[in-house]
Design a protein around this motif. Structure first.
Motif, short mmCIF file in Angstrom:
data_model
loop_
_atom_site.label_atom_id
_atom_site.label_comp_id
_atom_site.label_asym_id
_atom_site.label_seq_id
_atom_site.Cartn_x
_atom_site.Cartn_y
_atom_site.Cartn_z
N ALA A 314 0.79 -1.15 0.00
CA ALA A 314 -0.09 -0.02 0.11
C ALA A 314 1.04 1.13 -0.03
O ALA A 314 0.57 2.05 -0.79
CB ALA A 314 -0.79 0.17 1.16
N THR A 388 -4.13 -2.61 9.22
CA THR A 388 -3.20 -2.16 8.22
C THR A 388 -3.72 -0.82 7.67
O THR A 388 -3.02 0.04 7.44
CB THR A 388 -2.82 -3.15 7.21
N ASP A 389 -4.84 -0.72 7.53
CA ASP A 389 -5.59 0.19 6.87
C ASP A 389 -5.32 1.56 7.67
O ASP A 389 -4.90 2.69 7.11
CB ASP A 389 -6.97 0.06 6.38
N GLU A 393 -3.47 4.65 6.48
CA GLU A 393 -4.15 6.07 6.17
C GLU A 393 -3.64 7.15 7.09
O GLU A 393 -3.45 8.41 6.64
CB GLU A 393 -5.58 5.95 6.72
#
Length: 506
Positions: A314, A388-389, A393
């Motif tokens: 990401a 993880t997000d 973020e």
């Protein structure tokens, strides 16, 4: 690069049937449930009513499990639950013998340093070892012969050493007792331990490895092989770091090799010298449970690796920040990378590592392991699956500072150490005095000075203090959460130096 040798050994061994069991932890729980009237230490006596504040802090179960050592049914006798737990740990890591440590991997490094004088007069040491190895040199009195690691000049971080560099250093010091290296690094760079072991053994000395950050290695096919599986002789394992035991718990592993017969009784004696006589049952039980979990649940470790991989993918796809391990291929001393370490180049995203760590903590309630001027390092424990997000973020919500007008070459980076004029022990025990930091350049340090984390000494007792080192340590101390171990004050305004007369008499 990847290996399942350790896990495979555990699965095929005579003790494999018990590897999913935690005998010491189970015995401790059973012991706590027997309704004791406790007229011994610890002083709280597991009285949850009268020690209500302590109970509310750690919970009634933890209080009841807090027993002293030397109890029947727990740790007395060759067949005790503790002895069983130690045998299972040795089997799981592929060791001849394992010791449980309740003062962290630092205790293991001190033990290794204490036994080395029986093998020679000097210790060939990777210069970027943890400060506890240097503390061990003060205790042992051995002369240190340093091998300098490769340094990423852009990031200002040290990696490892090559087998060729180690072989050269050992050839220059025929009185060497052992070779001492650290792998993996704080940033996840793993060395060629097989090559390092071959170099040490060819010189007739054992290889000691500070594998504090690699206690999980070898327990999943996506992880690098552990140091023991690659020929290391004595391995320090900080089990609490990524393997899931409680903070301050660790292990020391002795390999079944050419130096085992000589080292085992020495390690055992040194262990008794530095281990607390009131070792924590809670810490010990957590080591037992962590070992069982590593062996039992490879799928959980795989999920942790997947989560870390997802973070890196990401971050790469968003393009603002770079991944430090993507440059590891440029360094010949790096043989593998720990996939559970996510080292992020924050300067590429317009913010220093120190500021990024501060903002993540204060604004987003996210803790990362370490920050430097250029990077942060996040870690995922083996068996843990973080959000993880949320991390990705928050990372991309960090403010981007105006371009830094300071030329890259002028930014404080990891400075080279000054020359050594005395051994660590000589300098530590010599008459010393406190001076202002600005006056310390050119003087000999009486203390170990190490920016924390990662705790790699920037100046050792006996080394000349340089202006570059002073500037680096003061910059570190001024950063959010900055700390310098060994300084006389938090801002590194003063340092302790050896009296000039002590140096001139050598």
């Amino acid at each position: 690069m990847n290996s399942t040798a350790t896990a495979a050994t555990a699965a095929q061994s005579p003790t494999a049937a018990g590897q999913h069991h935690a005998p010491y932890a189970a015995a401790l729980q059973a012991h706590a449930g027997r309704g004791w009237l406790r007229l011994n230490v610890p002083g709280h006596g597991a009285d949850t009513a009268r020690f209500d504040q302590l109970t509310s802090l750690i919970g009634p179960d933890a209080l009841r499990l807090d027993f002293p050592p030397l109890l029947e049914g727990l740790d007395l006798g060759t067949g005790s639950p503790l002895a069983q737990a130690l045998d299972l740990a040795a089997d799981a890591w592929g060791a001849r013998r394992t010791w449980f440590l309740t003062n962290g991997a630092s205790q293991g490094n001190q033990i290794a340093s204490l036994v080395a004088p029986s093998l020679g007069r000097a210790l060939v040491v990777q210069r970027s070892v943890h400060s506890s190895v240097i503390d061990g040199l003060v205790l042992s009195g051995l002369r240190a012969c340093f091998v300098h690691p490769s340094v990423d000049a852009d990031q200002g971080i040290a990696h490892g050493i090559t087998p060729e560099d180690l072989a050269k250093a050992l050839a220059e010091h025929p009185d060497a007792a052992a070779a001492y290296v650290v792998t993996p690094s704080y940033f996840g760079a793993a060395a060629d331990v097989r090559g390092l072991a071959d170099a040490a053994h060819s010189a007739g000395v054992p290889l000691f490895v500070d594998e504090a950050w690699g206690s999980h290695f070898g327990f999943h096919p996506d992880l690098p092989a552990g140091a023991l599986a690659q020929g290391a002789d004595l391995v320090v394992s900080s089990t609490h770091k990524l393997a899931g035991s409680l903070t301050q718990s660790a292990m020391l592993h002795l390999a079944e090799g050419p130096f085992a017969e000589r080292l085992e009784p020495l390690v055992d004696r040194a262990f008794r010298m530095v281990q607390s006589t009131s070792a924590s049952a809670l810490l010990t039980a957590s080591l037992d449970v962590a070992r069982a979990a590593l062996v039992r649940d490879r799928a959980a470790i795989g999920a942790s690796v997947s989560a870390a991989d997802q973070m890196r993918r990401a971050i790469r796809s968003l393009g603002r920040f770079a991944i430090v391990s993507d440059t590891f291929g440029r360094f010949p001393d790096i043989a593998a990378a720990d996939p559970l370490r996510i080292a992020i180049d924050t300067r590429s995203g317009g913010i220093s590592g120190h500021e990024a760590r501060h903002r993540l903590s204060c604004d987003h309630q996210i803790m990362v392991e370490v920050a430097t001027d250029s990077a942060i390092v996040a870690v995922v424990g083996a068996g843990s699956v973080p959000d993880t997000d949320r991390f990705v973020e928050a990372l991309h919500c960090l403010p981007s500072a105006p371009p830094d007008s300071t030329p890259t070459a002028d930014r404080p980076r990891l400075p080279p150490p000054g020359p050594a004029l005395m051994t660590a022990r000589e300098a530590f025990l010599s008459p010393s005095r406190a001076v202002r930091a600005e006056d310390a350049a050119g003087m000999v340090s009486a203390d170990t000075l190490a920016a924390y984390p990662p705790g790699i000494p920037n100046v050792l007792p006996g080394e000349v203090i340089t202006r570059e080192v002073i500037d680096f340590l003061q910059l570190t101390a001024a950063a959010p959460n900055g700390y310098v171990r060994g300084a006389l004050d938090p801002a590194v305004g003063g340092l302790r130096v050896v009296d000039a007369g002590a140096c001139s008499s050598l």
